[in-house]
Scaffold this motif. Structure first.
Motif: not given
Ligand code: FES
Length: 115
Positions: A39, A41, A47, A49
């Motif tokens: 994953s 972003e 972030c 992620s």
């Protein structure tokens, strides 16, 4: 060359790829190149992620690795790094197990990446 093995419940089986150490590729870019579904972003260490767990698969001591201020902040905020691990990273150059794939530069060591 470094063997990077990715494992995740999101994949049907573990995948090992060969990464060229020293070309400054991030772990996220290696994953993307091989269609590994890590994953992400922001791709800029902001972030969280792309948090992944990294295990060294060699018997030698892990290579020291600098954590950026952004990475320290995000990992601390996400509860992925303890104060003791952070101090160990800063004073003894011991890499913590959780890292950000977009900030982790692949080095010449075999690793297992769990996400
Ligand atoms: Fe946002 Fe790595 S993709 S911190």
């Amino acid at each position: 060359m470094a063997n990077v093995t990715f494992t995740s419940p999101r994949m049907q089986r573990d995948v090992t790829v060969y990464a060229t150490a020293g070309d400054c590729s991030t772990l996220l870019s290696v994953a993307q190149k091989h269609q590994i579904p890590v994953s992400f972003e922001c791709e800029n260490g902001e972030c969280g992620s792309c948090a992944i767990e990294v295990s060294i698969l060699e018997r030698k001591a892990p290579m020291g690795m600098h954590l950026t201020e952004k990475e320290k902040t995000v990992l601390r905020y996400a509860g992925k790094i303890t104060a003791a691990q952070l101090a160990d990273a800063e004073t003894n150059d011991v890499p913590p197990p959780w890292r950000l794939a977009c900030q982790f530069i692949v080095r010449d060591e075999d690793i297992l990446v769990t996400f």
